[in-house]
Scaffold this active site. Structure first.
Site, short mmCIF file in Angstrom:
data_model
loop_
_atom_site.label_atom_id
_atom_site.label_comp_id
_atom_site.label_asym_id
_atom_site.label_seq_id
_atom_site.Cartn_x
_atom_site.Cartn_y
_atom_site.Cartn_z
N ASP A 1 0.78 -0.83 0.15
CA ASP A 1 0.20 -0.13 0.00
C ASP A 1 0.95 1.32 -0.23
O ASP A 1 2.04 1.27 0.28
CB ASP A 1 -1.23 0.14 1.46
CG ASP A 1 -1.77 -0.70 0.74
OD1 ASP A 1 -2.04 -1.78 0.42
OD2 ASP A 1 -3.16 -0.72 2.30
N HIS B 1 3.99 -2.28 2.88
CA HIS B 1 3.55 -0.43 2.55
C HIS B 1 5.54 -0.76 1.68
O HIS B 1 6.32 -0.89 2.10
CB HIS B 1 3.21 0.22 3.12
CG HIS B 1 2.22 0.20 4.22
ND1 HIS B 1 1.85 -0.74 5.31
CD2 HIS B 1 1.32 0.86 4.50
CE1 HIS B 1 1.22 -0.89 5.86
NE2 HIS B 1 0.20 0.37 5.14
N HIS C 1 -5.43 8.85 0.56
CA HIS C 1 -5.15 8.43 1.68
C HIS C 1 -6.29 9.35 2.66
O HIS C 1 -6.43 8.97 4.08
CB HIS C 1 -3.52 8.57 1.84
CG HIS C 1 -3.84 7.12 2.99
ND1 HIS C 1 -4.51 6.72 4.62
CD2 HIS C 1 -3.28 6.00 2.74
CE1 HIS C 1 -3.62 5.76 4.97
NE2 HIS C 1 -3.00 5.00 4.62
NI NI Z 1 -2.31 3.00 3.20
#
Ligand code: NI
Length: 390
Positions: free
Chosen positions: A180, A324, A234
């Site tokens: 992500d 991430h 986000h």
């Molecule tokens: Ni995120």
């Protein structure tokens, strides 16, 4: 003498003489033939409390705006119209009591009945499994409040359903690695590890980061990995109104397409936050929302060992591991990644993308697997403030 008698008789005939009434058990003098309402007003309604004016839903519009009082004459309750037009007569026996609540004037109309929404939870991937259909209903609309109350359903609406499944692929042991918050300066490093290992993953890119670094997003696709959306910037989606929510999703899809040529409606909502209200507001522009089954917690930077442990704990066929490639320093993630891959491989897992997990599962609709939002013709979204849960 005769003149005086005639004069008294005239006064008597014209009016102006008083008569005796009994009101609430007390004797009251009033002009014969006076309007009942005037007599009551003169005595401040004999202490009766007025009723309230209520909206069609029962909200108080005016504490003293209802029927001011009620009247019984000789033991019989008078209608409002009778009270308004009555005149008092000698010997009247009246009871003046408290008033009553009155509902505001209203009109009836036929309006669209929006579907409700039923949202299943508990699975890693959610998608619309049944589109809502509008119905028709007759409502009463308050002239003052504008509020409506349902009177009669003329045509039943069909609910929107959101299904929630954790993939359970057939024929092997499959796992999906997901990243992500990219693209970022760490994305090439992550892609290099994946290439080295011969593994493809799924990257949930932020539209805003893809705009800053289109080459980073394009590199993901060129490497054979899967690109999906982490929305534009986000935002915590449940805090947005409908238009902003839809813009967060639409703009990300456009930015990812501009960077890579790939169009995707597969999203991972930031913080995983996508409630019934978000499905109700934007279900028609989302193929599915993808959560995770294993959280590496790499964003806490707990060291590569901890990232490996977190990522592998409880992994089974169909697992989706959250990592991430953006949002901060991701060196620990890049360092942990080869060990995660090697361990899973030793355990017999094959690495696939999220859509391949869905495809191997067989229960997900084709358009969802294809990353397309595909609302059926004539669908109707639920009310904006829907909050259905199953
Ligand atoms: Ni995120």
């Amino acid at each position: 003498m005769a003149v005086v008698v005639v004069a008294i008789a005239l006064v008597w005939l014209i009016g102006g003489h008083d008569v005796s009434l009994t009101v609430n058990g007390e004797q009251v003098m009033a002009h014969d033939g006076a309007m009942l309402t005037a007599v009551i007003a003169e005595h401040e309604a004999f202490g009766a409390r007025p009723g309230r004016l209520l909206s069609v839903t029962g909200a108080v519009l005016d504490e003293a705006g209802g029927l001011p009082y009620t009247v019984e004459r000789a033991g019989v309750r008078m209608t409002a119209e009778e009270v308004a037009t009555a005149r008092v007569e000698a010997g009247d026996t009246l009871l003046v009591g408290n008033g009553a609540d009155v509902e505001e004037p209203s009109t009836e109309e036929v309006v669209i009945a929006h579907p409700n929404i039923v949202v299943e939870s508990g699975g890693a991937i959610s998608y619309v499994s049944q589109w809502g259909r509008a119905g028709e209903k007759r409502v009463k609309r308050g002239a003052t409040s504008g509020e409506t109350v349902d009177i009669e359903v003329l045509e039943e609406a069909r609910d929107m359903h959101v299904a929630s499944l954790t993939p359970n692929p057939a024929g092997g042991k499959y796992v999906a690695l997901t990243f992500d918050d990219g693209p970022s300066a760490y994305t090439p490093q992550i892609l290099a590890v994946l290439e080295e290992e011969g593994v493809r993953a799924t990257f949930f890119n932020l539209g805003a980061e893809a705009e800053k670094s289109p080459a980073g997003t394009k590199a993901i696709v060129d490497a054979g990995s899967e690109l999906a959306s982490h929305t534009m910037a986000h935002a915590n989606l449940p805090t947005l109104d409908k238009d902003s929510l839809r813009a967060e999703i639409d703009r990300a899809t456009e930015a990812l397409h501009a960077a890579s040529g790939v169009t995707t409606r597969i999203i991972r909502a930031p913080y995983g936050a996508f409630t019934a209200a978000e499905w109700a507001r934007a279900g028609d522009i989302v193929a599915c929302n993808v959560l995770w089954t294993q959280d590496s917690r790499d964003w806490e930077r707990p060291g590569p060992d901890a990232i490996v442990d977190n990522a592998l704990r409880g992994v089974q066929n169909g697992s989706i591991i959250l990592m991430h490639d953006g949002g901060g320093n991701r060196e620990q993630t890049a360092e942990a990644l080869p060990r995660i891959i090697d361990t899973l491989r030793e355990q017999g897992f094959e690495f696939v993308t999220v859509t391949e997990l869905m495809e191997l599962d067989g229960r997900f609709p084709k358009h969802v697997v294809a990353g397309k939002a595909s609302p059926e013709e004539g669908f109707e979204l639920p009310d904006d403030d829907a909050t259905g849960a199953a």
